[in-house]
Motif scaffolding. Structure first.
Motif, PDB file in Angstrom:
ATOM      1  N   ASP A 176       0.861  -1.189   0.000  1.00 25.30           N
ATOM      2  CA  ASP A 176       0.000   0.000   0.000  1.00 25.30           C
ATOM      3  C   ASP A 176       0.890   1.230   0.000  1.00 25.30           C
ATOM      4  OD1 ASP A 176      -3.182  -0.496   0.975  1.00 25.30           O
ATOM      5  OD2 ASP A 176      -1.812  -2.170   1.296  1.00 25.30           O
ATOM      6  N   TYR A 177       0.478   2.237  -0.775  1.00 29.32           N
ATOM      7  CA  TYR A 177       1.208   3.510  -0.793  1.00 29.32           C
ATOM      8  C   TYR A 177       0.216   4.626  -0.495  1.00 29.32           C
ATOM      9  CZ  TYR A 177       4.522   7.132  -2.099  1.00 29.32           C
ATOM     10  OH  TYR A 177       5.372   8.215  -2.062  1.00 29.32           O
ATOM     11  N   PHE A 178       0.499   5.431   0.526  1.00 31.74           N
ATOM     12  CA  PHE A 178      -0.405   6.491   0.981  1.00 31.74           C
ATOM     13  C   PHE A 178       0.143   7.872   0.625  1.00 31.74           C
ATOM     14  CE2 PHE A 178      -1.478   2.888   3.633  1.00 31.74           C
ATOM     15  CZ  PHE A 178      -2.855   2.959   3.742  1.00 31.74           C
ATOM     16  N   ILE A 179      -0.761   8.731   0.161  1.00 31.14           N
ATOM     17  CA  ILE A 179      -0.435  10.116  -0.197  1.00 31.14           C
ATOM     18  C   ILE A 179      -1.422  11.039   0.487  1.00 31.14           C
ATOM     19  CG2 ILE A 179      -0.390  11.809  -2.085  1.00 31.14           C
ATOM     20  CD1 ILE A 179       0.459   9.526  -3.954  1.00 31.14           C
TER      21      ILE A 179
ATOM     22  N   SER B   6       3.099  10.088   2.288  1.00 35.58           N
ATOM     23  CA  SER B   6       3.905  11.004   1.483  1.00 35.58           C
ATOM     24  C   SER B   6       3.097  12.247   1.137  1.00 35.58           C
ATOM     25  CB  SER B   6       4.366  10.311   0.200  1.00 35.58           C
ATOM     26  OG  SER B   6       5.273   9.278   0.498  1.00 35.58           O
ATOM     27  N   PHE B   7       3.704  13.404   1.362  1.00 42.39           N
ATOM     28  CA  PHE B   7       3.030  14.679   1.133  1.00 42.39           C
ATOM     29  C   PHE B   7       3.340  15.198  -0.268  1.00 42.39           C
ATOM     30  CE2 PHE B   7       3.496  19.467   1.741  1.00 42.39           C
ATOM     31  CZ  PHE B   7       2.168  19.720   1.423  1.00 42.39           C
ATOM     32  N   TYR B   8       2.289  15.362  -1.073  1.00 51.75           N
ATOM     33  CA  TYR B   8       2.385  15.982  -2.392  1.00 51.75           C
ATOM     34  C   TYR B   8       1.306  17.052  -2.475  1.00 51.75           C
ATOM     35  CZ  TYR B   8       5.527  12.326  -4.109  1.00 51.75           C
ATOM     36  OH  TYR B   8       6.609  11.496  -4.304  1.00 51.75           O
TER      37      TYR B   8
ATOM     38  N   ARG C  11     -12.867   9.938   1.709  1.00 55.86           N
ATOM     39  CA  ARG C  11     -14.157  10.608   1.504  1.00 55.86           C
ATOM     40  C   ARG C  11     -14.006  12.068   1.136  1.00 55.86           C
ATOM     41  NH1 ARG C  11     -17.415   7.996   6.708  1.00 55.86           N
ATOM     42  NH2 ARG C  11     -17.508   5.846   5.890  1.00 55.86           N
ATOM     43  N   ASN C  12     -12.949  12.697   1.639  1.00 52.25           N
ATOM     44  CA  ASN C  12     -12.737  14.113   1.327  1.00 52.25           C
ATOM     45  C   ASN C  12     -12.021  14.329   0.008  1.00 52.25           C
ATOM     46  OD1 ASN C  12     -13.899  14.921   3.785  1.00 52.25           O
ATOM     47  ND2 ASN C  12     -11.937  14.657   4.862  1.00 52.25           N
ATOM     48  N   GLY C  13     -11.441  13.286  -0.537  1.00 57.59           N
ATOM     49  CA  GLY C  13     -10.763  13.401  -1.815  1.00 57.59           C
ATOM     50  C   GLY C  13      -9.380  14.019  -1.742  1.00 57.59           C
ATOM     51  N   ASP C  14      -8.836  14.198  -0.527  1.00 61.65           N
ATOM     52  CA  ASP C  14      -7.519  14.816  -0.432  1.00 61.65           C
ATOM     53  C   ASP C  14      -6.440  13.841   0.033  1.00 61.65           C
ATOM     54  OD1 ASP C  14      -8.358  14.588   2.182  1.00 61.65           O
ATOM     55  OD2 ASP C  14      -8.570  16.742   2.517  1.00 61.65           O
ATOM     56  N   ARG C  15      -6.796  12.561   0.089  1.00 64.51           N
ATOM     57  CA  ARG C  15      -5.810  11.529   0.385  1.00 64.51           C
ATOM     58  C   ARG C  15      -5.987  10.385  -0.600  1.00 64.51           C
ATOM     59  NH1 ARG C  15      -5.641   9.919   6.479  1.00 64.51           N
ATOM     60  NH2 ARG C  15      -3.760   8.912   5.696  1.00 64.51           N
ATOM     61  N   LEU C  16      -4.864   9.827  -1.039  1.00 60.30           N
ATOM     62  CA  LEU C  16      -4.879   8.759  -2.028  1.00 60.30           C
ATOM     63  C   LEU C  16      -4.170   7.530  -1.475  1.00 60.30           C
ATOM     64  CD1 LEU C  16      -3.889  10.813  -5.211  1.00 60.30           C
ATOM     65  CD2 LEU C  16      -6.167   9.978  -4.626  1.00 60.30           C
ATOM     66  N   ARG C  17      -4.559   6.377  -1.997  1.00 64.88           N
ATOM     67  CA  ARG C  17      -3.967   5.105  -1.586  1.00 64.88           C
ATOM     68  C   ARG C  17      -3.825   4.224  -2.817  1.00 64.88           C
ATOM     69  NH1 ARG C  17      -6.820   1.309   3.063  1.00 64.88           N
ATOM     70  NH2 ARG C  17      -5.335  -0.462   3.053  1.00 64.88           N
ATOM     71  N   PHE C  18      -2.612   3.790  -3.077  1.00 65.40           N
ATOM     72  CA  PHE C  18      -2.333   2.894  -4.191  1.00 65.40           C
ATOM     73  C   PHE C  18      -2.078   1.503  -3.641  1.00 65.40           C
ATOM     74  CE2 PHE C  18       1.026   1.027  -7.037  1.00 65.40           C
ATOM     75  CZ  PHE C  18       0.186   0.764  -8.108  1.00 65.40           C
TER      76      PHE C  18
END
Length: 269
Positions: free
Chosen positions: A109-112, A125-127, A176-183
């Motif tokens: 899993d990769y979290f952004i 990771s902050f982008y 739910r807020n659309g400001d965090r991603l998970r690959f």
């Protein structure tokens, strides 16, 4: 007799799993702790490698012993290990199975997070990115299981015995807020920094700096990117390791790491 150890670790303080001459690895810490307990040098074999600062919510290593221990190894080892490494299970195996070579699938899993948050800085990771084209990222991600040779997305292909990897599943999710991603990705094996390189390419696609067709040409071996920039390491987690004879659920929870978010809070793109 051979034992499998089921563990997890936060990688922020380490130069990856393996021993290094230029920094502290998780393997070295565990071997030194086991050496103190058993009062002799100890060598262990991990299920794979992780890069510096990369985490593992599920990891296995094996250790050979001449005879069963006359004490509670699980309790004693956890007491001497630092807080960022935990042992969940110690399993006596039949025969001599191999923690690395016998693993049939590994999932990551990769979290952004796309906003600055001091409580996520070492676990995601902050982008600072807005309006990513998630549909294009999804389209590109769906290509991964169709191709097997990842040579053009490898920093050191000449150093690899093989650049063939069989990706069985890959997807992007958002909160739910659309400001965090998970690959999420599952495969039989990976090349060095392969997942972080893929995430870097997908972010370029989301920003409109790389087309899906151009990305597919890399997978097909038709073209090679001029530069490969791996994504930041702290968002990456080895999250599941599966064997033909051993399939344990991870004990560490992403919810505890990511501010009480659970799988229900993530929706597929």
């Amino acid at each position: 007799m051979r034992y499998f150890f089921h563990i997890a670790y936060k990688g922020g303080n380490y130069k990856g799993w393996q021993r290094h001459p230029y920094g502290l690895g998780v393997q070295q810490v565990i071997e030194e702790c086991l050496g103190k307990i058993l009062r002799k040098p100890v060598a262990i074999v991990g299920c794979g490698r992780t890069d510096a600062q990369v985490h593992a919510t599920q990891f296995f290593f094996h250790l050979d012993a001449d005879k069963p221990w006359e004490f509670d190894m699980l309790d004693r080892l956890n007491k001497v290990l630092p807080p960022d490494i935990a042992v969940f299970d110690i399993i006596l195996m039949e025969g001599l199975p191999h923690a690395r070579f016998d693993a049939s699938q590994r999932s990551y899993d990769y979290f952004i997070h796309t906003y600055k948050d001091p409580f996520l800085s070492d676990v995601s990771s902050f982008y600072l990115l807005r309006n990513l084209n998630l549909d294009a990222m999804k389209e590109a991600t769906a290509l991964l299981p169709r191709y097997t040779n990842y040579r053009n997305l490898c920093l050191t292909p000449a150093e690899q015995d093989s650049t063939i990897c069989h990706v069985t599943a890959a997807q992007w999710l958002t909160d739910r807020n659309g400001d965090r991603l998970r690959f999420q990705i599952s495969a039989n094996r990976y090349l060095s920094r392969m997942i972080r390189i893929l995430v870097g390419q997908f972010l370029r696609i989301g920003m409109g700096k790389l087309s899906v067709d151009a990305f597919e040409s890399y997978l097909a071996g038709e073209n090679k990117p001029k530069h490969l920039a791996p994504a930041y390491p702290q968002g990456l987690y080895l999250s599941k390791v599966t064997y033909p004879y051993l399939d344990l659920p991870p004990r560490s929870s992403f919810a505890a790491i990511h501010q009480n978010q659970n799988d229900a809070d993530w929706k597929a793109v």
